[in-house]
Scaffold this motif. Structure first.
Motif, PDB file in Angstrom:
ATOM      1  N   GLU A   1      83.620  62.342  46.010  1.00 28.37           N
ATOM      2  CA  GLU A   1      84.123  63.393  45.126  1.00 28.37           C
ATOM      3  C   GLU A   1      85.569  63.042  44.806  1.00 28.37           C
ATOM      4  N   ILE A   2      85.809  62.673  43.564  1.00 31.93           N
ATOM      5  CA  ILE A   2      87.122  62.164  43.178  1.00 31.93           C
ATOM      6  C   ILE A   2      88.000  63.273  42.610  1.00 31.93           C
ATOM      7  N   SER A   3      87.425  64.134  41.791  1.00 30.56           N
ATOM      8  CA  SER A   3      88.225  65.223  41.217  1.00 30.56           C
ATOM      9  C   SER A   3      88.788  66.070  42.358  1.00 30.56           C
TER      10      SER A   3
ATOM     11  N   ASP B   1      91.654  66.628  36.553  1.00 31.27           N
ATOM     12  CA  ASP B   1      91.297  65.913  37.787  1.00 31.27           C
ATOM     13  C   ASP B   1      92.427  65.881  38.804  1.00 31.27           C
TER      14      ASP B   1
ATOM     15  N   ALA C   1      82.397  55.828  41.943  1.00 35.13           N
ATOM     16  CA  ALA C   1      83.781  56.293  41.874  1.00 35.13           C
ATOM     17  C   ALA C   1      84.378  56.098  40.474  1.00 35.13           C
ATOM     18  N   GLU C   2      83.515  55.814  39.482  1.00 35.69           N
ATOM     19  CA  GLU C   2      83.982  55.677  38.087  1.00 35.69           C
ATOM     20  C   GLU C   2      83.635  56.941  37.299  1.00 35.69           C
ATOM     21  N   LYS C   3      84.265  57.106  36.127  1.00 40.71           N
ATOM     22  CA  LYS C   3      83.993  58.315  35.339  1.00 40.71           C
ATOM     23  C   LYS C   3      82.646  58.254  34.613  1.00 40.71           C
TER      24      LYS C   3
ATOM     25  N   HIS D   1      86.241  63.582  32.251  1.00 41.78           N
ATOM     26  CA  HIS D   1      86.931  63.807  33.530  1.00 41.78           C
ATOM     27  C   HIS D   1      85.955  63.616  34.692  1.00 41.78           C
ATOM     28  N   TYR D   2      86.522  63.247  35.848  1.00 42.11           N
ATOM     29  CA  TYR D   2      85.691  63.169  37.054  1.00 42.11           C
ATOM     30  C   TYR D   2      85.040  64.515  37.352  1.00 42.11           C
TER      31      TYR D   2
ATOM     32  N   TYR E   1      93.741  60.063  42.735  1.00 41.99           N
ATOM     33  CA  TYR E   1      93.072  61.364  42.745  1.00 41.99           C
ATOM     34  C   TYR E   1      93.428  62.209  43.963  1.00 41.99           C
TER      35      TYR E   1
ATOM     36  N   LYS F   1      81.949  64.953  35.382  1.00 38.96           N
ATOM     37  CA  LYS F   1      80.923  64.038  35.889  1.00 38.96           C
ATOM     38  C   LYS F   1      80.315  64.600  37.180  1.00 38.96           C
ATOM     39  N   GLU F   2      81.185  65.075  38.041  1.00 38.12           N
ATOM     40  CA  GLU F   2      80.700  65.554  39.344  1.00 38.12           C
ATOM     41  C   GLU F   2      79.898  66.848  39.205  1.00 38.12           C
TER      42      GLU F   2
END
Ligand code: F6R
Length: 611
Positions: free
Chosen positions: A399-401, A599, A246-248, A253-254, A26, A257-258
């Protein structure tokens, strides 16, 4: 940007390295590679493209590397040399069987390369990292840690690195200057990475290296030295989020989710920080004495991208409520234009990652010039958090995206609390403070009600996905929302988009308006709304379709625009948050409908650690 993973211990290294690389994808990448110890050599495998390409390549090895229990791995985001297999890391050093991965930039790589070529070293790539690998090799006399220590003495620039040597099985050497390295402590094993998300699956006990630290690791034995000053001990901290974060979690998409996590992430940001009775905010990390608070002359806010846009909301709120001079500035500009800073200035550095090179440099500049410096940071243990000392963590979770969403809304929430705190120490009454506490505490619910519009927003998105260009306009508190809305749309959908003050449109950009160029107008109820609705009419007169963000039930605004998204009725300083959430969803759906890599947008990196 680039990512590092390394492993030494008792289990097979390859699955740990590959799962770490997938976690780090990511951050932005264009190629990846691994180096693992085998009985007769260090085996290196590299592939251009996604980590899945590397996995395919490893599959063709038919298990030859499966027994190895020590290795290093990397995802690369090209700086020196294009994204090719040759330029991917790890890089091997000379004849001694050394392999090395590196984040950062070796600034004197040309001079070093020339010197090493003179010594007979042959280069296979265009990277600065291969220079470092050969330099280490040229110093190697049986101890990897000594060779790296000696090589780093000749290096100018920044690095986070991990290396292995065939002659020292089971041993990893890692080092940091300007690029993060976190050491995860497991049972009989150690997992190293440039980002905690790659180690959280295995352990929550972590040591964050300081600049100029070098660590020698074998299994769970760890020896940390500081270059130039011998052995040091670094505190172990517990990573306070779980692997699930840190999973979807079932989302496509991340980013989605975020976006949906925001009611919870904002609650976490506010938790324990709102004093409803005293009508004040508790920001103990800020650590300002009553004297410093009273003497505060100016608040200078620095950041980049989304964090800078959040800073603009802070500028407005701090001046609006506290009457304290506030300015926001792009961190690189702040750093290089020799700004005038007084000891009664508070510099607030905003950064989700806590590693952005320009923001970090601005922090160092402000510290050098004697300002009070505070970091508003999401990533625990990150460089900006540690160097500012007066850190306020966002607690928004990982925050992964690549596109920042929940960090922005938490940043705005903290800045509103800051404005409240400064205001209460100056001119705001307890009663007014209580009212502002209520308004801030309502934000998570405002977001929940906006998220309930998701299906409607997805339908609206269908009408905008073919545009070639778009303008976002707003005034006052809604101007930063326009900037952030445009940034989100362009980065994930690749539609050219610009955010403008609604009044500024007439001063040039209006020339671009036509039927294929829509305008997204922040038309929330409040001061300036009548003027923005006037601007909407001007846009429609040039054939632009106008999508309005309007206040729930505001029929007048609804009638004035072509399409609308409703957000809850609230004061404009808090309307920033639900309005931004509506635009996050709009960008998300447009990008989804256009089939974009949401992402991991092209060319972008999550954490920009180079200038
Ligand atoms: C946009 C985005 C970037 C970052 C910027 C600063 O969605 O993510 O604009 O906001 O690179 O990053 P941080 O906040 O980590 O300093």
């Amino acid at each position: 940007m680039c990512g590092i993973v390394a492993y030494t211990g008792s289990r097979p290294a390859l699955p740990v390295l590959l799962s770490g690389l997938k976690r780090l994808e990511y951050r932005g990448y264009d190629s990846s590679g691994i180096a693992v110890e085998t009985p007769d050599k260090i085996a290196v495998r590299k592939a251009k493209g996604k980590v899945s390409e590397l996995v395919n390549l490893l599959d063709s090895d038919e298990g030859a590397l499966d027994q190895s229990t020590c290795g290093i791995a990397h995802t690369r985001w090209a700086t020196h040399g294009p994204p090719t297999t040759e330029n991917a890391h790890p890089h091997a050093g000379g004849k001694n069987g050394i392999a090395l991965v590196h984040n950062g930039i070796i600034e004197n790589h040309r001079a070093l390369r020339q010197k090493l070529e003179g010594e007979g070293y042959i280069f296979l790539s265009e990277t600065d990292t291969e220079v470092l690998a050969h330099l280490v090799d040229s110093k190697y006399e049986g101890s990897l840690v000594d060779a790296i220590t000696s090589a780093l003495g000749e290096v100018e620039g920044t690095y986070g690195l991990a290396a292995v040597a065939h002659a020292e099985p089971g041993k990893l050497v890692v080092a940091r200057r300007g690029s993060p390295i976190v050491i995860g402590l497991g049972e009989n094993e150690t997992i190293v990475a440039s980002d905690a998300s790659a180690i959280i699956k295995y352990t929550r006990q972590a040591i964050y290296l300081d600049d100029n630290d070098i660590a020698c690791i074998c299994g769970s034995d760890l020896d940390i030295r500081s270059l130039g000053s011998g052995a040091v001990s670094r505190a172990t901290s517990e990573i306070d989020w779980s692997a699930d974060a840190a999973e979807k979690g079932g989302y496509e998409h991340y980013m989605l989710k975020e976006i949906f996590e925001q009611p919870e992430s904002i609650r976490n940001t506010l938790r324990g920080r709102m004093d409803a009775d005293r009508g004040n905010a508790i920001l103990s990390g800020l650590n300002l004495s009553p004297r410093e608070l009273a003497d505060l002359y100016r608040v200078l806010i620095v950041g980049c991208g989304t964090s800078m846009n959040a800073g603009l909301v802070g500028e407005y709120a701090i001046e609006d409520f506290a009457g304290v001079l506030a300015e926001v500035e792009q961190a690189a500009e702040f750093r290089y234009r020799n700004p005038i800073i007084k000891s009664s200035d508070l510099v607030v550095a905003i950064s989700q990652s806590g590693e952005t090179a320009d923001t970090l440099a601005a922090v160092r500049e402000a510290i050098d010039k004697g300002a009070l410096v505070s970091g508003l940071v999401n990533t625990v243990g990150s460089t900006i958090a540690r160097e500012t000392g007066r850190g306020i963590y966002l607690h928004a979770g990982p925050e992964i995206s690549v596109a920042s969403t929940k960090a922005f809304t938490s940043q705005v929430s903290v800045l509103l609390m800051m404005a409240l705190k400064f205001a209460r120490s100056r001119r705001m009454s307890r009663e007014e403070g209580r009212q502002m506490v209520r308004e801030i505490k309502a934000i998570p619910e405002l977001v929940e009600r906006t998220l309930a519009q998701n299906d409607h927003i997805a339908k609206v998105a269908e009408r905008y996905l073919d545009c070639t260009s778009a303008f976002f306009i707003g005034r006052g508190y809604l101007y930063p929302v326009a900037l952030e809305g445009a940034l989100k749309l362009k980065e994930i959908s690749y539609i050219h988009a610009e955010g403008y003050h609604a009044a500024e449109l007439k001063h040039g950009p209006i020339a671009l308006l036509e039927a294929s160029v829509p305008v997204i107008a922040l038309c929330n109820k409040g001061p300036g709304q009548d003027k923005t609705l006037g601007n909407v009419a001007e846009c429609q007169a040039r054939d632009s379709r106008v999508l309005g963000i309007v206040t729930e039930g505001d029929t007048e605004a609804m009638a004035a625009v072509d399409d609308y998204i409703e957000v809850p009725d609230c004061p404009l300083h808090t309307a920033v948050v639900p309005s931004t959430v509506a635009l996050q969803l709009l960008s998300y759906h447009i990008a989804r409908l256009r089939g974009c890599a949401i992402d991991q947008p092209r060319n972008l990196a999550k954490s920009v650690t180079v200038e």
